[in-house]
Design a protein around this motif. Structure first.
Motif, PDB file in Angstrom:
ATOM      1  N   UNK A  16       0.831  -1.208   0.000  1.00 52.40           N
ATOM      2  CA  UNK A  16       0.000   0.000   0.000  1.00 52.40           C
ATOM      3  C   UNK A  16       0.861   1.253   0.000  1.00 52.40           C
ATOM      4  N   UNK A  17       1.947   1.237   0.744  1.00 53.46           N
ATOM      5  CA  UNK A  17       2.841   2.399   0.727  1.00 53.46           C
ATOM      6  C   UNK A  17       3.457   2.591  -0.657  1.00 53.46           C
ATOM      7  N   UNK A  18       3.844   1.499  -1.293  1.00 56.11           N
ATOM      8  CA  UNK A  18       4.410   1.608  -2.651  1.00 56.11           C
ATOM      9  C   UNK A  18       3.361   2.128  -3.639  1.00 56.11           C
ATOM     10  N   UNK A  19       2.145   1.664  -3.527  1.00 52.16           N
ATOM     11  CA  UNK A  19       1.067   2.155  -4.398  1.00 52.16           C
ATOM     12  C   UNK A  19       0.865   3.651  -4.170  1.00 52.16           C
ATOM     13  N   UNK A  20       0.868   4.065  -2.931  1.00 54.11           N
ATOM     14  CA  UNK A  20       0.651   5.471  -2.632  1.00 54.11           C
ATOM     15  C   UNK A  20       1.817   6.353  -3.051  1.00 54.11           C
ATOM     16  N   UNK A  21       2.996   5.790  -3.177  1.00 55.75           N
ATOM     17  CA  UNK A  21       4.156   6.566  -3.601  1.00 55.75           C
ATOM     18  C   UNK A  21       4.078   6.953  -5.074  1.00 55.75           C
ATOM     19  N   UNK A  22       3.325   6.224  -5.871  1.00 58.74           N
ATOM     20  CA  UNK A  22       3.253   6.484  -7.316  1.00 58.74           C
ATOM     21  C   UNK A  22       2.983   7.963  -7.583  1.00 58.74           C
ATOM     22  N   UNK A  23       3.896   8.587  -8.305  1.00 59.19           N
ATOM     23  CA  UNK A  23       3.762   9.994  -8.649  1.00 59.19           C
ATOM     24  C   UNK A  23       4.280  10.948  -7.586  1.00 59.19           C
ATOM     25  N   UNK A  24       4.751  10.408  -6.479  1.00 56.56           N
ATOM     26  CA  UNK A  24       5.238  11.223  -5.364  1.00 56.56           C
ATOM     27  C   UNK A  24       6.629  10.758  -4.957  1.00 56.56           C
ATOM     28  N   UNK A  25       7.233  11.449  -4.016  1.00 52.51           N
ATOM     29  CA  UNK A  25       8.544  11.032  -3.516  1.00 52.51           C
ATOM     30  C   UNK A  25       8.371  10.021  -2.389  1.00 52.51           C
ATOM     31  N   UNK A  26       9.360   9.162  -2.229  1.00 55.18           N
ATOM     32  CA  UNK A  26       9.331   8.199  -1.139  1.00 55.18           C
ATOM     33  C   UNK A  26       9.400   8.941   0.192  1.00 55.18           C
ATOM     34  N   UNK A  79       3.222   6.960   9.719  1.00 56.31           N
ATOM     35  CA  UNK A  79       2.455   6.805  10.967  1.00 56.31           C
ATOM     36  C   UNK A  79       0.982   7.134  10.737  1.00 56.31           C
ATOM     37  N   UNK A  80       0.712   8.159   9.943  1.00 57.18           N
ATOM     38  CA  UNK A  80      -0.672   8.516   9.627  1.00 57.18           C
ATOM     39  C   UNK A  80      -1.348   7.422   8.800  1.00 57.18           C
ATOM     40  N   UNK A  81      -0.595   6.832   7.858  1.00 53.17           N
ATOM     41  CA  UNK A  81      -1.130   5.718   7.077  1.00 53.17           C
ATOM     42  C   UNK A  81      -1.503   4.564   8.003  1.00 53.17           C
ATOM     43  N   UNK A  82      -0.601   4.248   8.932  1.00 51.33           N
ATOM     44  CA  UNK A  82      -0.869   3.135   9.859  1.00 51.33           C
ATOM     45  C   UNK A  82      -2.148   3.391  10.664  1.00 51.33           C
ATOM     46  N   UNK A 114     -10.691   9.665   2.448  1.00 52.29           N
ATOM     47  CA  UNK A 114     -10.613  10.799   1.508  1.00 52.29           C
ATOM     48  C   UNK A 114     -10.488  12.135   2.244  1.00 52.29           C
ATOM     49  N   UNK A 115     -10.962  12.183   3.458  1.00 51.69           N
ATOM     50  CA  UNK A 115     -10.921  13.429   4.238  1.00 51.69           C
ATOM     51  C   UNK A 115      -9.695  13.513   5.154  1.00 51.69           C
ATOM     52  N   UNK A 116      -8.872  12.488   5.171  1.00 50.91           N
ATOM     53  CA  UNK A 116      -7.741  12.431   6.101  1.00 50.91           C
ATOM     54  C   UNK A 116      -6.511  13.119   5.502  1.00 50.91           C
ATOM     55  N   UNK A 117      -6.113  14.288   6.025  1.00 48.59           N
ATOM     56  CA  UNK A 117      -4.962  15.004   5.471  1.00 48.59           C
ATOM     57  C   UNK A 117      -3.623  14.329   5.772  1.00 48.59           C
ATOM     58  N   UNK A 118      -3.618  13.317   6.638  1.00 46.29           N
ATOM     59  CA  UNK A 118      -2.380  12.626   6.993  1.00 46.29           C
ATOM     60  C   UNK A 118      -1.934  11.589   5.987  1.00 46.29           C
ATOM     61  N   UNK A 119      -2.797  11.272   5.026  1.00 43.23           N
ATOM     62  CA  UNK A 119      -2.465  10.263   4.019  1.00 43.23           C
ATOM     63  C   UNK A 119      -2.584  10.879   2.628  1.00 43.23           C
ATOM     64  N   UNK A 120      -2.364  10.069   1.607  1.00 39.82           N
ATOM     65  CA  UNK A 120      -2.561  10.500   0.227  1.00 39.82           C
ATOM     66  C   UNK A 120      -4.046  10.310  -0.071  1.00 39.82           C
ATOM     67  N   UNK A 121      -4.720  11.412  -0.357  1.00 39.68           N
ATOM     68  CA  UNK A 121      -6.170  11.367  -0.570  1.00 39.68           C
ATOM     69  C   UNK A 121      -6.476  11.245  -2.059  1.00 39.68           C
ATOM     70  N   UNK A 122      -6.248  10.064  -2.552  1.00 41.51           N
ATOM     71  CA  UNK A 122      -6.485   9.743  -3.954  1.00 41.51           C
ATOM     72  C   UNK A 122      -7.471   8.579  -3.959  1.00 41.51           C
ATOM     73  N   UNK A 123      -8.633   8.808  -4.532  1.00 39.16           N
ATOM     74  CA  UNK A 123      -9.693   7.797  -4.499  1.00 39.16           C
ATOM     75  C   UNK A 123      -9.248   6.473  -5.120  1.00 39.16           C
TER      76      UNK A 123
END
Length: 174
Positions: free
Chosen positions: A32-42, A50-53, A76-85
């Motif tokens: 999930x972290x690798x998926x969320x990194x797509x298009x962003x920096x590691x 920690x927010x993802x967890x 989708x409303x959580x600013x601590x994670x990547x909010x990409x549907x």
């Protein structure tokens, strides 16, 4: 790289990247972290780990697989994670897929082992067929990060010998 950035990367680099993972929830976490990194920096992902967890029930596969429409909106409303549907939906659907793999193979790790060894290209095809929101870079980084494919560290890296001692699977495929 600044001292702050170096500190953010160092713990992951020195203690996680390239080392085998045997816990299904942690394997799911890494995917999930690798998926969320797509298009962003590691670095962005490491800063938000920690927010993802917290947002994803500490990557408990059963809990994430049971997420409802309300959970999707919460994420989708959580600013601590990547909010990409698409990425949020992929996390939930991939949790459901992993539950099925656990039924069929005994664990997510055993599913990975059942398909090892494969070339990067073969892995990518398998992951695209099996999971949502996976492509060449995501699959390559995921598999390198869990010790199934080589390349996380080169032999001049101080961590390389520690990784070798952990017996990553790519060593046995040579």
């Amino acid at each position: 790289m600044s001292a702050e950035k170096l500190a953010i990367h160092k713990a992951y680099h020195d203690h996680q990247y390239g080392f085998p993972i045997h816990d299904d929830n942690e394997l799911f976490c890494r995917l999930i972290l690798e998926i969320n990194q797509a298009g962003l920096s590691w670095e962005t992902i490491l800063r938000k780990e920690a927010s993802f967890r917290e947002a994803y029930s500490n990557f408990n596969i059963k809990k994430v697989a049971a997420y409802t429409a309300a959970d999707r909106e919460r994420l989708m409303a959580d600013p601590g994670i990547i909010r990409n549907r698409l990425k949020i939906n992929a996390a939930i659907e991939n949790a459901k897929t992993i539950l099925q793999l656990q039924k069929d193979y005994g664990s997510f790790e055993k599913w990975l082992l059942a398909h090892h060894p494969k070339t990067k290209e073969e892995w990518v095809k398998l992951f695209k067929k099996t999971f949502k929101f996976t492509g060449g870079e995501i699959v390559n980084e995921f598999l390198m990060s869990i010790g199934m494919l080589p390349g996380a560290h080169d032999d001049s890296c101080a961590v390389y010998k520690k990784v070798i001692k952990s017996k990553p699977l790519w060593m046995g495929s040579k």
